[in-house]
Scaffold this motif. Structure first.
Motif, PDB file in Angstrom:
ATOM      1  N   THR A 146     -19.793   2.031  -2.768  1.00  0.00           N
ATOM      2  CA  THR A 146     -19.207   1.367  -1.603  1.00  0.00           C
ATOM      3  C   THR A 146     -17.935   0.602  -1.921  1.00  0.00           C
ATOM      4  O   THR A 146     -17.239   0.161  -1.015  1.00  0.00           O
ATOM      5  CB  THR A 146     -20.230   0.400  -0.973  1.00  0.00           C
ATOM      6  N   ASN A 147     -17.622   0.432  -3.220  1.00  0.00           N
ATOM      7  CA  ASN A 147     -16.381  -0.256  -3.599  1.00  0.00           C
ATOM      8  C   ASN A 147     -15.943   0.228  -4.981  1.00  0.00           C
ATOM      9  O   ASN A 147     -16.684   0.939  -5.672  1.00  0.00           O
ATOM     10  CB  ASN A 147     -16.562  -1.778  -3.587  1.00  0.00           C
ATOM     11  N   LEU A 148     -14.730  -0.158  -5.349  1.00  0.00           N
ATOM     12  CA  LEU A 148     -14.150   0.306  -6.608  1.00  0.00           C
ATOM     13  C   LEU A 148     -14.978  -0.139  -7.803  1.00  0.00           C
ATOM     14  O   LEU A 148     -15.193   0.642  -8.731  1.00  0.00           O
ATOM     15  CB  LEU A 148     -12.714  -0.203  -6.743  1.00  0.00           C
ATOM     16  N   LYS A 193      -7.621  -3.120   2.270  1.00  0.00           N
ATOM     17  CA  LYS A 193      -6.889  -4.348   1.947  1.00  0.00           C
ATOM     18  C   LYS A 193      -5.524  -4.369   2.622  1.00  0.00           C
ATOM     19  O   LYS A 193      -5.092  -5.404   3.148  1.00  0.00           O
ATOM     20  CB  LYS A 193      -6.731  -4.466   0.432  1.00  0.00           C
ATOM     21  N   SER A 194      -4.841  -3.238   2.641  1.00  0.00           N
ATOM     22  CA  SER A 194      -3.542  -3.146   3.296  1.00  0.00           C
ATOM     23  C   SER A 194      -3.666  -3.451   4.787  1.00  0.00           C
ATOM     24  O   SER A 194      -2.839  -4.175   5.360  1.00  0.00           O
ATOM     25  CB  SER A 194      -2.957  -1.747   3.097  1.00  0.00           C
ATOM     26  N   TRP A 195      -4.703  -2.900   5.400  1.00  0.00           N
ATOM     27  CA  TRP A 195      -4.954  -3.168   6.831  1.00  0.00           C
ATOM     28  C   TRP A 195      -5.217  -4.652   7.056  1.00  0.00           C
ATOM     29  O   TRP A 195      -4.643  -5.273   7.945  1.00  0.00           O
ATOM     30  CB  TRP A 195      -6.132  -2.299   7.273  1.00  0.00           C
ATOM     31  N   SER A 220      -9.507   3.959  -0.949  1.00  0.00           N
ATOM     32  CA  SER A 220     -10.180   3.416   0.234  1.00  0.00           C
ATOM     33  C   SER A 220     -10.124   1.893   0.240  1.00  0.00           C
ATOM     34  O   SER A 220      -9.804   1.268   1.258  1.00  0.00           O
ATOM     35  CB  SER A 220     -11.636   3.886   0.277  1.00  0.00           C
ATOM     36  N   ASP A 221     -10.445   1.287  -0.894  1.00  0.00           N
ATOM     37  CA  ASP A 221     -10.407  -0.179  -0.990  1.00  0.00           C
ATOM     38  C   ASP A 221      -9.012  -0.719  -0.705  1.00  0.00           C
ATOM     39  O   ASP A 221      -8.847  -1.713   0.016  1.00  0.00           O
ATOM     40  CB  ASP A 221     -10.847  -0.623  -2.386  1.00  0.00           C
ATOM     41  N   VAL A 265      -0.789   0.970  -6.164  1.00  0.00           N
ATOM     42  CA  VAL A 265      -1.998   1.588  -6.708  1.00  0.00           C
ATOM     43  C   VAL A 265      -1.945   1.540  -8.226  1.00  0.00           C
ATOM     44  O   VAL A 265      -1.218   2.303  -8.860  1.00  0.00           O
ATOM     45  CB  VAL A 265      -2.140   3.036  -6.221  1.00  0.00           C
ATOM     46  N   PRO A 266      -2.693   0.631  -8.870  1.00  0.00           N
ATOM     47  CA  PRO A 266      -2.627   0.508 -10.327  1.00  0.00           C
ATOM     48  C   PRO A 266      -3.505   1.551 -11.031  1.00  0.00           C
ATOM     49  O   PRO A 266      -4.357   2.192 -10.425  1.00  0.00           O
ATOM     50  CB  PRO A 266      -3.170  -0.904 -10.580  1.00  0.00           C
TER      51      PRO A 266
END
Length: 384
Positions: free
Chosen positions: A117-119, A369-371, A364-365, A379-380
């Motif tokens: 569900t997350n990085l 965050k951008s939104w 996706s994360d 993107v690192p």
């Protein structure tokens, strides 16, 4: 020539995607064709055990498709050394914990995306698999679509010259569930259950963009929940807490600009549910799921803007179809065959839990965050 059976735990295949694409059109199809032929002329036969929470559904699915093994006991299936591969197509919120158990049991991992569900969760899975020394892969189905394979052929041939931009349009109208039943499960529209189109589709867009056009450098995303209330499978109204549309722009390291619109609240007026337009200095192409059409520089019309006269051009007829010169098998089945060869014969499979999993979750994360922050996000690189 020797025939080898390989046990595969298939967890979550009572769902739509798991049943249709992974069980029926992949594993069952591979068994019916006589298995996977290896380079040494041995044959590999997948032997699945269907695992889930509902024994009645598992039995019905197994009986319908000639599968001998099924169980509601995941731990027992993992403890059986005969089962070498663990496959997961559960809902996103259940996937990571089950994969961790499978890694701890020494199973090779193949799974749907998003992997977590997350990085942080996706990176943990990639790290655990690497430390355990188990082979692992993530489904990258859209790379094997006939339309995208034709597009890849054009790119490799240098058809476009310098690629300037890419426009991706994906989506369709998912019914709200009141006067017509929705064609996607209700959890897709609940954030707390792992739903949302950004979480779902940006994982796809990451591997499509990276593999076809170049590495993603930065992202700008605006999400929306256009339909605030829906009706679930039991006829109960619920609040849609997840985004059902995303409007993204991606800057690539090579300077290409990619725009990607994803929506479950759009009515289709294009050639397919997914279309990808690529514009370059020497030519352009529009690819769908199966077809691809092109317009070369020398065939490009010369329109001028004049709203006072009828349009003299029939733009749609000015494109040529890319011929289907190959036999295109089901993309899910093709990738299953590649992964089985990877496990047994150590053949290449580049889309592991880092490349095919964590990178998609990362995008996706960052899109979310951008939104939230209403800004561009770089993107690192991902460190395990």
């Amino acid at each position: 020539m020797t025939e080898h059976k390989i046990g595969i735990i298939m967890n979550g295949v009572t769902g739509r995607m798991g049943t249709n694409q992974h069980l029926i059109r992949s594993i069952k199809a591979i068994r019916e064709q006589g298995g996977v032929l290896l380079k040494n002329e041995d044959t590999l036969i997948p032997d699945p055990i269907l695992v889930g929470r509902n024994e009645k559904k598992l039995k019905a699915l197994a009986d319908a498709h000639g599968i001998e093994r099924y169980s509601t006991d995941l731990e027992a299936a993992l403890a059986d050394d005969y089962n070498e591969i663990y496959f997961d197509s559960q809902t996103t919120v259940r996937r990571a914990e089950s994969i961790k158990k499978a890694i701890a049991a020494g199973k090779h991992i193949y799974c749907e995306k998003p992997t977590a569900t997350n990085l942080e969760g996706s990176v943990e899975l990639a790290r655990l698999a690497r430390e355990a020394g188990v082979k692992n892969g993530v489904v990258q189905d859209k790379l094997f679509l006939p339309g995208l394979l034709k597009l890849k052929r054009l790119i490799d041939a240098g058809f476009f010259g310098e690629i300037l931009s890419v426009r991706m349009e994906f989506g369709y109208w998912v019914f709200e569930g009141d006067w017509q039943k929705g064609q996607r499960p209700s959890w897709n529209y609940r954030k707390e259950d792992g739903g949302g189109i950004i979480v779902d589709m940006f994982a796809h867009w990451r591997y499509v963009i990276d593999n076809l056009f170049g590495n993603v450098k930065s992202v700008s995303c605006l999400g929306a929940t256009h339909i605030p209330e829906r009706v679930d499978e039991n006829g109960e109204r619920y609040k849609a807490t997840a985004d059902d549309a995303a409007y993204g722009t991606f800057e690539l390291e090579n300077g290409i600009i990619v725009q990607a619109n994803s929506s479950w609240a759009v009515r289709v007026n294009r050639d397919d549910l997914l279309t990808i337009q690529v514009d370059g200095t020497e030519g352009s192409a529009v690819a769908g799921l199966r077809d691809c059409k092109v317009q070369h520089r020398v065939n490009t019309p010369k329109p001028t803007w004049n709203p006072d006269i009828e349009n003299p051009f029939d733009f749609q007829t000015q494109w040529q179809e890319v011929p289907t010169n190959d036999v295109f098998d089901n993309g899910f089945k093709v990738q299953w065959e590649l992964f089985l060869k990877h496990v047994v014969a150590d053949e290449a499979f580049p889309w592991d839990l880092l490349e095919g999993g964590a990178k998609g979750t990362q995008l996706s994360d960052l899109g979310l965050k951008s939104w939230q922050e209403r800004r561009w996000i770089d993107v690192p690189d991902i460190k395990l």
